[in-house]
Write a protein that holds these residues in place. Sequence first.
Motif, PDB file in Angstrom:
ATOM      1  N   UNK A  36       0.823  -1.186   0.000  1.00  0.00           N
ATOM      2  CA  UNK A  36       0.000   0.000   0.000  1.00  0.00           C
ATOM      3  C   UNK A  36       0.868   1.250   0.000  1.00  0.00           C
ATOM      4  N   UNK A  37       0.460   2.230  -0.811  1.00  0.00           N
ATOM      5  CA  UNK A  37       1.242   3.458  -0.899  1.00  0.00           C
ATOM      6  C   UNK A  37       1.020   4.331   0.328  1.00  0.00           C
ATOM      7  N   UNK A  38       2.075   4.968   0.765  1.00  0.00           N
ATOM      8  CA  UNK A  38       2.017   5.857   1.923  1.00  0.00           C
ATOM      9  C   UNK A  38       1.005   6.976   1.682  1.00  0.00           C
ATOM     10  N   UNK A  39       0.182   7.257   2.688  1.00  0.00           N
ATOM     11  CA  UNK A  39      -0.805   8.329   2.589  1.00  0.00           C
ATOM     12  C   UNK A  39      -0.186   9.617   3.112  1.00  0.00           C
ATOM     13  N   UNK A 403       6.398   0.781 -11.068  1.00  0.00           N
ATOM     14  CA  UNK A 403       5.453  -0.302 -10.804  1.00  0.00           C
ATOM     15  C   UNK A 403       6.109  -1.494 -10.113  1.00  0.00           C
ATOM     16  N   UNK A 404       7.261  -1.256  -9.498  1.00  0.00           N
ATOM     17  CA  UNK A 404       7.901  -2.280  -8.676  1.00  0.00           C
ATOM     18  C   UNK A 404       8.804  -3.232  -9.417  1.00  0.00           C
ATOM     19  N   UNK A 405       8.842  -3.157 -10.746  1.00  0.00           N
ATOM     20  CA  UNK A 405       9.675  -4.083 -11.494  1.00  0.00           C
ATOM     21  C   UNK A 405      11.126  -3.629 -11.457  1.00  0.00           C
ATOM     22  N   UNK A 406      12.018  -4.595 -11.398  1.00  0.00           N
ATOM     23  CA  UNK A 406      13.446  -4.290 -11.316  1.00  0.00           C
ATOM     24  C   UNK A 406      13.914  -3.581 -12.575  1.00  0.00           C
ATOM     25  N   UNK A 407      14.720  -2.517 -12.441  1.00  0.00           N
ATOM     26  CA  UNK A 407      15.283  -1.855 -13.626  1.00  0.00           C
ATOM     27  C   UNK A 407      16.405  -2.687 -14.225  1.00  0.00           C
ATOM     28  N   UNK A 408      16.781  -2.363 -15.462  1.00  0.00           N
ATOM     29  CA  UNK A 408      17.914  -3.023 -16.082  1.00  0.00           C
ATOM     30  C   UNK A 408      19.196  -2.355 -15.585  1.00  0.00           C
ATOM     31  N   UNK A 409      20.048  -3.118 -14.962  1.00  0.00           N
ATOM     32  CA  UNK A 409      21.271  -2.552 -14.395  1.00  0.00           C
ATOM     33  C   UNK A 409      22.493  -2.810 -15.270  1.00  0.00           C
ATOM     34  N   UNK A 410      22.257  -3.254 -16.495  1.00  0.00           N
ATOM     35  CA  UNK A 410      23.377  -3.408 -17.418  1.00  0.00           C
ATOM     36  C   UNK A 410      23.519  -4.803 -17.986  1.00  0.00           C
ATOM     37  N   UNK A 411      22.898  -5.808 -17.356  1.00  0.00           N
ATOM     38  CA  UNK A 411      22.998  -7.172 -17.863  1.00  0.00           C
ATOM     39  C   UNK A 411      22.145  -7.311 -19.114  1.00  0.00           C
ATOM     40  N   UNK A 455      12.162   6.022 -10.998  1.00  0.00           N
ATOM     41  CA  UNK A 455      13.153   5.879 -12.054  1.00  0.00           C
ATOM     42  C   UNK A 455      14.557   6.138 -11.566  1.00  0.00           C
ATOM     43  N   UNK A 456      15.382   6.703 -12.436  1.00  0.00           N
ATOM     44  CA  UNK A 456      16.799   6.917 -12.157  1.00  0.00           C
ATOM     45  C   UNK A 456      16.999   8.262 -11.457  1.00  0.00           C
ATOM     46  N   UNK A 457      17.584   8.235 -10.274  1.00  0.00           N
ATOM     47  CA  UNK A 457      17.784   9.458  -9.482  1.00  0.00           C
ATOM     48  C   UNK A 457      19.160  10.081  -9.705  1.00  0.00           C
ATOM     49  N   UNK A 458      19.830   9.703 -10.782  1.00  0.00           N
ATOM     50  CA  UNK A 458      21.169  10.215 -11.074  1.00  0.00           C
ATOM     51  C   UNK A 458      21.191  11.746 -11.078  1.00  0.00           C
ATOM     52  N   UNK A 478       9.917   1.830  -7.093  1.00  0.00           N
ATOM     53  CA  UNK A 478       8.632   2.180  -6.508  1.00  0.00           C
ATOM     54  C   UNK A 478       8.605   3.684  -6.287  1.00  0.00           C
ATOM     55  N   UNK A 479       7.436   4.312  -6.398  1.00  0.00           N
ATOM     56  CA  UNK A 479       7.376   5.776  -6.283  1.00  0.00           C
ATOM     57  C   UNK A 479       7.832   6.265  -4.910  1.00  0.00           C
ATOM     58  N   UNK A 480       8.562   7.369  -4.891  1.00  0.00           N
ATOM     59  CA  UNK A 480       8.934   8.013  -3.636  1.00  0.00           C
ATOM     60  C   UNK A 480       8.213   9.354  -3.555  1.00  0.00           C
TER      61      UNK A 480
END
Length: 657
Positions: A36-39, A403-411, A455-458, A478-480
């Motif tokens: 559940x997302x933080x309220x 949406x919680x899915x793992x990002x591609x980290x280069x593999x 997403x990417x916080x670079x 996941x959304x912050x």
Amino acid sequence: MRIEKRRKRMIKQCLSFALSLVMALTIVTPVKAAQQQYVPTQEDIEITKNIKDIQTAGYYSAALMKNGDLWTWGSMAAMDKYHAIDSSLYTPKTPSVFMTNVKEFVLTDTYYAAIKNDGTLWMWGCDTNGELGIGDCELNNFFPRQVNIPKRVKKVILSNKGWNKTAAITEDGDLYMWGDNSAYGLGIGENSDNSKSYNTPQKVNGISDVSDVSICGSTTTAITSSGKVYAWGNIYEYRDQMTHYTPEEVKNIEHISGQITKIQFSQAGYTALTENGDLYAWYYSDMDENYAGRNDSEDKMIPKMILSNIKSYESGATSFAVTKSGEVYSWGLNSKGEAGLGTYGNSSWEDSYVLTPTKMNISNVNEIVKTENFKGISGAYAAITNDKKLYMWGSNFYGIFGNGKEPNTGAYDSKNFYMVEANPVQIADQVKNASYYSYESSFYLKTDGSLWASGNARYGVLGEQRDEDVTQNEFYRNPILITLKGKSPSLTVKDDNNSGITDSGEPDSGNIDDGDHGSNQKPDQGNKDNAGDKQQDQVGGQIKPSTPATKKPSTTAAITVSGTNILKVQNIKGKKAKIRWKKNTKAAGYQIQYSMKKNFKSGVKTVNIKKNKTVSATIKKLKKKKTYYVRIRCMKKAGKKTIYSKWSSVKKVKIKK
């Protein structure tokens, strides 16, 4: 006796099953709760509830408030691709007020513009080809400077990647252009130099009452309030295939029935929408027909209606049209699922293009979210429905969907290297505004005033500061929640003619060993950013106040301190938990509490953090397979007394390793 034993055995088995079921439900329940997302609280949305517009491009983000304050954060590091090398590019800027009295703004990945309430135009960023319009200037422009246009500006249009030109429409319909004049794309006459750039605004003659302009490469198109259409530069729809130095009224639109309300030139060729909702397409014969939305045998240089009943559209490498009933059609590039039709390209380029407008599996759409991706950047796309649901599709390479899915980290994954979501995925509901860039980072603003990012916080593009190398990728799948708490709601240094803000330094990180604060601290590195409101007050990119700048005296009778919020609690190897929180520059430090009891009634351990720039800490010597609850509050001294804020919401973490 034997029957009695059997009966007892059956009762025992039933009780055992029931107990197992209860235990299973006990295990499942926290997992559901964790999803559940933080309220957000009222304190969380104190500032973000006032956001009027949000945009992000490259590693730079901005939010315009209803009162005209323009907040910015992130880094201008994307400018480095033009060899605009400056160490300051890589220093992320924390969210703060950059300009005031702003009416609207536009971001690209390398340069930026804002129109103030008084009609003046201000620009900053990378000035490789005079696209800022401010005259001779440094390559890196970190502060806004006024563009000298003699009339009030109504609209500013920035070019697509790599073509570096700008257009401004005044309130009375005059058009000015500046920047790269390749192929006479500025439309300022045969006597202009097409091998040079113009770094100040040039009046475009031969056209008036301009309502909109579209810039793509060396081709510029414009439409007037009366529906007349003009083009210049490499305009491609003429059979003479010649460059045109000044605006030419397009001659083949007699094939279009009804007054044109919008025209664009892009990778898809020419597209025009009429007041009746008919969408036409045509293109020059040497262009790539895969993008154009026409797969017929007719003369491609003659406009042909490809859709009807259209409310709005955007054309680019991938194009979209929204019907008046809320259906969406897409065509063009689909190598990463950009068309949202359930397919995407492979190594043989099959399914990499959609040749004609095709209906997407999404309905009740109000708008396709505008993005830099329509200027030739491939990635993800988004739509907001009439009932305020946000959908995204395309490349989820860096976890942009949240949406919680793992990002591609280069593999490399030959099946789905770009983490494609080929069908629209619902991201959130009650969304009133959204912005995203490529497949890297995204924001959305909800109707309750809360601002979320993923997403990417670079380079701090999501507004988050970090302890590690800012040039490295850091993913939020996941959304912050972006609260802007602890940030200045107004500029701290003001006078009648200019304004600025002092950004606090780089964050620190600490380690906690069972209640003790570690000593691993980074030195404070201050970074001062100012924004001027008059060009003559600029000296070498810095502010020259016309009157001595003074700080506002405090009018607060009682000393208080605002709170902060935990961003993330993560179990790391060695029975440890790493905590990250939002920095509060108004506080002197923080107090962390953690316990295995959710109500903090017993077994509570307290940790004091003595520096407000510290934004993360590690708790050690925790117990494996146990769940810990964590909260944080801010503190500062008032004489001999310590003042505390309210506790943050509680986060939990299970120690698995």
